[in-house]
Design an enzyme around this catalytic site. Structure first.
Site, short mmCIF file in Angstrom:
data_model
loop_
_atom_site.label_atom_id
_atom_site.label_comp_id
_atom_site.label_asym_id
_atom_site.label_seq_id
_atom_site.Cartn_x
_atom_site.Cartn_y
_atom_site.Cartn_z
NE ARG A 145 -3.26 2.55 2.76
CZ ARG A 145 -4.29 2.97 3.65
NH1 ARG A 145 -4.74 1.97 4.66
NH2 ARG A 145 -4.53 4.20 3.58
CG ASN A 193 -11.60 -1.20 -0.36
OD1 ASN A 193 -12.86 -1.27 -1.00
ND2 ASN A 193 -11.46 -0.56 0.87
CB CYS A 205 -18.35 -0.23 0.62
SG CYS A 205 -17.24 1.39 0.99
CE1 TYR A 239 -11.68 6.05 -0.54
CE2 TYR A 239 -13.58 5.84 0.69
CZ TYR A 239 -12.33 5.37 0.42
OH TYR A 239 -11.89 4.50 1.40
#
Length: 436
Positions: free
Chosen positions: A94, A148, A170, A254
């Site tokens: 990540r 995800n 989610c 987001y």
């Protein structure tokens, strides 16, 4: 009737939350066995989680057998529900997803932009293998995916694996509902938001409280900046009065990556220079969480877990399993096949929508046409997702490049190639499809 739940990625720091949810639902969702599954690199973590989980079970005085294993196939035998919460390459991967785009002046984020695409490239092939094993070893089991990028992963499994009992979840719609309830000072269970769009790109177009339309009240509160509903892992930014009044849509956190890109990038670069990537901050947080988990006096999910950023994923997953098992026919927001729910998107596309949850799975509630201001954006995002899924499976470089090229957070033909090449090199150990 006994129930067996298998958690793939059981060494995740989120697992105590899903264990808490299963324990709390024992009267209506009688789980008798839970198996935590992880890989060799996660051995110490999954063992720690299992020990904490057994203390939680003992404290709650419920009859659940909790074990852990590195043998996925043996764990799947006889499973009724399989939840997936994996991170291929761990937080170190990540960090690369965030660091490399930032280096080139692009937003670096784990599920959006270049980083989100690379996470899909690493993840989809692994979960395809899991889905095939589920179809072979426990074909009646429901796969509940909150790995995800959840929407893309769910679409890949539904359209390209043999197993069709797959639902994506989610925490963003859950958080939006609870935050909207807080805004209106009403109980969350009284709030219904009509969602339209895709995972991490979903909007609310109407808000109801006990059946009464309160959409305009919510918009006024947002315009007056009376509260912030961003989860812990996404910095809060204000939405302008013009944006809210013109679009007439409730954005999710987001959306700032797409509609406030310059501000987000500036803040991300500053934070990166001062504190490193979000992944590195999470690594420190996880280390402290696991020190907590090891304490023998700890017999419940610690409050500190909510700082992790993805809090309440597990509540969503547990509620979904409970509703399927009991055929509740309640309304939940999940990722599932479109099947005409949004006419402007492909029939077999996966969307994030309100669904009636039955023993046979989710039944999407018809939405109608996408609101005009966001129609093109949502269609473009879906086209990008289709390219990502195609490249994840094919391992074809041109497919991958095309996915980068049309992503709204990249859309630069030279940067697309440079960043793609660096990320493929950085993650080559986890991208066998691109290294044939």
């Amino acid at each position: 009737m006994s129930l067996k739940v298998v958690i793939i990625g059981g060494g995740s720091s989120y697992t105590p939350e899903i264990l808490e949810g299963l324990i709390q639902r024992q009267p209506t969702f009688p789980v008798s066995e839970i198996v935590l599954v992880d890989v060799e690199e996660g051995r110490e973590k999954v063992e720690t989680i299992c020990q904490l989980g057994n203390r939680m079970i003992e404290e709650a005085k419920v009859n659940i057998k909790l074990t852990w294993t590195l043998d996925r196939r043996s764990a799947l035998q006889g499973a009724d529900f399989v939840s997936t919460q994996i991170r291929v390459g761990g937080l170190a991967a990540r960090a690369q997803d965030e660091r490399i785009p930032l280096k080139h002046g692009l937003i670096g984020q784990e599920t959006n932009g270049a980083g989100g695409i690379m996470k899909a490239f690493r993840t989809i092939p692994v979960l395809m293998e899991v889905a095939e094993e589920v179809n072979e070893l426990c074909p009646d089991a429901w796969m509940i995916n909150f790995t995800n990028p959840a929407g893309m992963v769910t679409e890949a499994l539904l359209n390209h694996s043999a197993h069709k009992k797959v639902i994506g979840v989610c925490n963003i719609p859950f958080n939006m509902r609870h935050s909207t309830a807080e805004l209106l000072q009403v109980p969350p269970e009284d709030v219904l938001i009509r969602f339209i769009g895709l995972n991490h790109f979903v909007f609310g177009d109407r808000v109801y409280v006990d059946g009464k339309d309160r959409t305009e009240d919510v918009f006024q509160k947002l315009i007056q900046k009376e509260f912030d509903y961003s989860p812990a892992n996404i910095m809060p930014l204000d939405w302008s009065e013009t944006f809210i009044k013109s679009t007439k849509l409730l954005p999710n956190p987001y959306h700032q990556y797409y509609f406030q890109s310059e501000t987000v990038l500036e803040k991300d670069l500053k934070a990166y220079e001062e504190n490193g990537t979000r992944a590195e901050i999470v690594q420190e947080l996880e280390a402290s969480l696991f020190e907590l988990y090891k304490q023998e006096s700890l017999r419940e999910k610690p409050e500190e877990l909510e700082k992790r950023g993805g809090a309440f994923y597990s509540q969503v997953a547990c509620s979904l399993m409970d509703s399927i098992y009991n055929n509740k026919e309640d309304i939940q927001t999940v990722n599932t096949w479109n099947h005409g729910t949004i006419p402007e998107l492909p029939y077999d596309a996966v969307i994030e929508a309100n669904c009636v949850i039955t023993k046979n799975g989710p039944k999407p509630i018809t939405i109608g046409k996408i609101p005009a201001p966001m129609r093109g954006m949502i269609q473009n995002m879906k086209a990008m997702e289709e390219l990502v899924i195609k490249a994840s499976i094919s391992g074809d470089y041109e497919d991958a490049y095309n996915a980068f090229l049309v992503n709204p957070l990249i859309q630069d033909e030279k940067k697309a190639k440079v960043v793609l090449d660096e990320l493929i090199e950085a993650h080559k150990d986890y991208l066998p499809q691109f290294n044939r």
